[in-house]
Design an enzyme around this catalytic site. Structure first.
Site, PDB file in Angstrom:
ATOM      1  N   HIS A 262       0.765  -1.597  -0.337  1.00 15.08           N
ATOM      2  CA  HIS A 262      -0.455   0.163   0.502  1.00 15.08           C
ATOM      3  C   HIS A 262       1.185   0.819   0.179  1.00 15.08           C
ATOM      4  CE1 HIS A 262      -3.235   2.632   1.109  1.00 15.08           C
ATOM      5  NE2 HIS A 262      -3.798   2.314   0.359  1.00 15.08           N
ATOM      6  N   ASP A 316      -7.868  -5.258  -0.254  1.00 17.90           N
ATOM      7  CA  ASP A 316      -7.964  -5.970  -1.106  1.00 17.90           C
ATOM      8  C   ASP A 316      -8.083  -7.245  -0.491  1.00 17.90           C
ATOM      9  OD1 ASP A 316      -9.818  -4.862  -2.076  1.00 17.90           O
ATOM     10  OD2 ASP A 316      -7.632  -3.821  -3.301  1.00 17.90           O
TER      11      ASP A 316
HETATM   12  N1  ACO Z   1       4.151  -7.724  -4.084  1.00 21.95           N
HETATM   13  C1  ACO Z   1       5.385  -7.786  -3.983  1.00 21.95           C
HETATM   14  N2  ACO Z   1       6.406  -6.328  -3.857  1.00 21.95           N
HETATM   15  C2  ACO Z   1       5.772  -4.986  -3.840  1.00 21.95           C
HETATM   16  C3  ACO Z   1       4.225  -5.085  -3.713  1.00 21.95           C
HETATM   17  C4  ACO Z   1       3.750  -6.361  -3.957  1.00 21.95           C
HETATM   18  N3  ACO Z   1       2.293  -6.552  -4.011  1.00 21.95           N
HETATM   19  N4  ACO Z   1       3.976  -4.257  -3.973  1.00 21.95           N
HETATM   20  C5  ACO Z   1       5.175  -3.815  -3.595  1.00 21.95           C
HETATM   21  N5  ACO Z   1       5.777  -4.137  -3.523  1.00 21.95           N
HETATM   22  C6  ACO Z   1       7.760  -3.467  -3.414  1.00 21.95           C
HETATM   23  C7  ACO Z   1       7.940  -2.930  -5.610  1.00 21.95           C
HETATM   24  O1  ACO Z   1       8.409  -4.393  -5.352  1.00 21.95           O
HETATM   25  C8  ACO Z   1       8.664  -2.160  -4.690  1.00 21.95           C
HETATM   26  O2  ACO Z   1       9.744  -2.920  -4.501  1.00 21.95           O
HETATM   27  P1  ACO Z   1      11.628  -2.040  -5.426  1.00 21.95           P
HETATM   28  O3  ACO Z   1      11.728  -1.115  -3.393  1.00 21.95           O
HETATM   29  O4  ACO Z   1      12.084  -3.814  -4.006  1.00 21.95           O
HETATM   30  O5  ACO Z   1      11.648  -2.137  -6.118  1.00 21.95           O
HETATM   31  C9  ACO Z   1       8.551  -1.634  -3.039  1.00 21.95           C
HETATM   32  O6  ACO Z   1       7.588  -2.274  -3.010  1.00 21.95           O
HETATM   33  C10 ACO Z   1       7.573  -0.622  -3.851  1.00 21.95           C
HETATM   34  O7  ACO Z   1       6.515  -0.531  -4.618  1.00 21.95           O
HETATM   35  P2  ACO Z   1       5.585   0.634  -5.486  1.00 21.95           P
HETATM   36  O8  ACO Z   1       5.578  -1.029  -6.448  1.00 21.95           O
HETATM   37  O9  ACO Z   1       6.466   1.402  -5.511  1.00 21.95           O
HETATM   38  O10 ACO Z   1       4.259   1.276  -4.070  1.00 21.95           O
HETATM   39  P3  ACO Z   1       3.859   1.708  -4.894  1.00 21.95           P
HETATM   40  O11 ACO Z   1       3.257   2.452  -3.586  1.00 21.95           O
HETATM   41  O12 ACO Z   1       4.149   2.753  -5.851  1.00 21.95           O
HETATM   42  O13 ACO Z   1       2.356   1.035  -5.235  1.00 21.95           O
HETATM   43  C11 ACO Z   1       0.391  -0.453  -4.596  1.00 21.95           C
HETATM   44  C12 ACO Z   1       1.461   0.749  -3.994  1.00 21.95           C
HETATM   45  C13 ACO Z   1      -0.134  -0.038  -6.257  1.00 21.95           C
HETATM   46  C14 ACO Z   1      -1.230  -1.176  -3.835  1.00 21.95           C
HETATM   47  C15 ACO Z   1       1.473  -2.030  -4.876  1.00 21.95           C
HETATM   48  O14 ACO Z   1       1.988  -2.424  -3.119  1.00 21.95           O
HETATM   49  C16 ACO Z   1       0.507  -2.801  -5.461  1.00 21.95           C
HETATM   50  O15 ACO Z   1       0.776  -3.228  -6.912  1.00 21.95           O
HETATM   51  N6  ACO Z   1       0.378  -4.253  -4.577  1.00 21.95           N
HETATM   52  C17 ACO Z   1      -0.542  -5.029  -5.284  1.00 21.95           C
HETATM   53  C18 ACO Z   1      -1.697  -4.532  -6.319  1.00 21.95           C
HETATM   54  C19 ACO Z   1      -3.337  -4.179  -4.869  1.00 21.95           C
HETATM   55  O16 ACO Z   1      -3.315  -5.046  -3.927  1.00 21.95           O
HETATM   56  N7  ACO Z   1      -3.465  -2.891  -5.167  1.00 21.95           N
HETATM   57  C20 ACO Z   1      -5.318  -3.007  -3.599  1.00 21.95           C
HETATM   58  C21 ACO Z   1      -3.855  -1.801  -3.608  1.00 21.95           C
HETATM   59  S1  ACO Z   1      -5.819  -1.502  -1.805  1.00 21.95           S
HETATM   60  C22 ACO Z   1      -6.021  -0.403  -2.798  1.00 21.95           C
HETATM   61  O17 ACO Z   1      -5.899   0.045  -4.174  1.00 21.95           O
HETATM   62  C23 ACO Z   1      -7.753  -0.876  -2.293  1.00 21.95           C
END
Ligand code: ACO
Length: 379
Positions: A262, A316
């Site tokens: 998140h 989620d």
């Molecule tokens: N699984 C594995 N690694 C993850 C995940 C995940 N679900 N989420 C973040 N990371 C890691 C990334 O790979 C990144 O690692 P790095 O720094 O080594 O490159 C680091 O954590 C930061 O991730 P970002 O994508 O930059 O985080 P951001 O804040 O942009 O994204 C998001 C947040 C979009 C929710 C992301 O965590 C994600 O895509 N999660 C999966 C989809 C999801 O469950 N979405 C629902 C969110 S809740 C909602 O919207 C209602």
């Protein structure tokens, strides 16, 4: 004006001021108008919470009764909207159907009197009342059936489950669903709310505001993740033994594990904790879900491998398992999220109107300048 540092995704950059909700991502705290979401989930209802979000305070008894009455009496859809929906392809995604229907409301209720409290009230009532009916109607129509009319003797959540499943739900199931709606109703300035705010700031009508937010919520990185969680548990993992290799494979490939991570929470999302409890209560009453054990193991392994990065279960992760037990089809999970989040979008719409300035950010141009126009034959 000083030139600010560019941050992809506007991370950490305030885009508005708001008194609607508050998140502390380090402590796992979420409040609506200063009240913890845990307390609202336990003591309030979705409609009372919606009133709180939109009008800023908990309603008195008669105010709540009037609000519930008005919503109950605006649940029906005009036959032209139903006819329009009959032309939608059965294979289309229900979020696309919902976005089209929300926008279509603007055709029928087009008076745009944004400085008139009665207009605002009517728009709030209409959207909260009709969006569940649209979601349920599309579900029945795509199976080739006529939609069924809302029942005035059923409350908001029981009526939605009734319209969807054509069966009056057990009161416990309706209660659990209502808590889910409360939990998803608002969450500061996330992507869909930001989209709603940008649209609202042009002073367009509230139906366009909600339609743009629905379109934004549909994406798999936002509301669409709950659907993807079920697909992952069922099709990509399938057994407890596959959990660890699946997580390791995702980490190696830098693939996102759905339902985790998140932008704001760096601990387990407080809504995920409540949803997990609700899931367990449902399984106790109506029978196990074979994928629950896989989900728990997945959460354990993700925490072990990615907890140091602040990656924990988000809202989620468990919501899909709850919705499945309530008989809601997987591709309706995000429309159900939209039913609930309409309350938050409308609260932000109303707040934006109070002190509106059109959103017009700047950009950092990375292209070139003064290029010649190359004639077609020389390209
Ligand atoms: N699984 C594995 N690694 C993850 C995940 C995940 N679900 N989420 C973040 N990371 C890691 C990334 O790979 C990144 O690692 P790095 O720094 O080594 O490159 C680091 O954590 C930061 O991730 P970002 O994508 O930059 O985080 P951001 O804040 O942009 O994204 C998001 C947040 C979009 C929710 C992301 O965590 C994600 O895509 N999660 C999966 C989809 C999801 O469950 N979405 C629902 C969110 S809740 C909602 O919207 C209602």
């Amino acid at each position: 004006m000083t030139v600010c540092e560019y941050r992809a995704g506007l991370e950490g950059i305030p885009a508005t001021q708001s008194s609607i909700s508050f998140v502390d991502g380090q402590r796992g705290l979420l409040e609506y108008r200063g009240i913890s979401v845990e307390e609202l989930a336990e003591k309030s209802t979705f409609l009372e919470t919606s009133y709180l979000l939109i009008w800023g305070e908990l309603p008195k008894k008669e105010e709540l009764e009037l609000f519930e009455y008005e919503i109950c009496h605006h649940r029906r859809l005009k036959y032209r909207i139903r006819d329009m929906m009959k032309c939608f392809p059965e294979g289309g995604h229900p979020m696309d159907a919902l976005q089209a229907c929300a926008a279509a409301l603007g055709l029928f209720y087009s008076r745009r009197a944004l400085d008139d409290p009665a207009y605002i009230r009517a728009a709030v009532v209409r959207l909260l009342a009709k969006i569940p009916t649209m979601v349920a109607a599309f579900q029945l129509m795509r199976k080739g059936n006529d939609p069924i009319q809302p029942r005035d003797d059923l409350d908001y959540s029981a009526n939605f489950l009734y319209m969807l499943t054509e069966t009056e739900p057990d009161p416990f199931a309706a209660h659990v669903f209502d808590v889910c709606l409360t939990l998803h109703a608002e969450h500061t300035i996330n992507a869909s709310t930001f989209s709603a705010l940008v649209t609202a700031s042009t002073l367009t009508d509230p139906y366009a505001v909600v339609a743009s937010a629905v379109g934004t919520l549909a994406g798999p990185l936002h509301g669409g993740a709950n659907e993807e969680v079920i697909t992952m548990l069922e099709d990509e993992i399938g057994t407890i033994e596959n959990v660890r290799p699946y997580v390791e494979h995702c980490i190696e490939k830098k693939a996102k594990i759905m339902g985790f991570g998140h932008r704001v929470y760096k601990v387990k999302d407080p809504r995920a904790t409540i949803l997990q409890q609700l899931a367990e209560q449902l399984f106790e009453k109506y029978g196990e879900d074979q994928f629950y054990d896989i989900a728990v193991e997945l959460e354990r392994v993700v925490q072990e491998k990615l907890g140091h990065k602040g990656i924990y279960a988000n809202v989620d992760f468990y919501s899909g398992l709850v919705y499945r037990k309530l008989g809601i089809p997987t591709d309706l999970f995000t429309p159900v999220f939209a039913i609930s989040r309409t309350a938050g979008w409308l609260a932000h719409w109303k707040e934006q109107l109070g002190e509106n300035r059109i959103f017009r950010p700047t950009q950092i141009y990375t292209g070139t300048h003064g290029n010649p126009y190359i004639p077609m034959e020389k390209r």
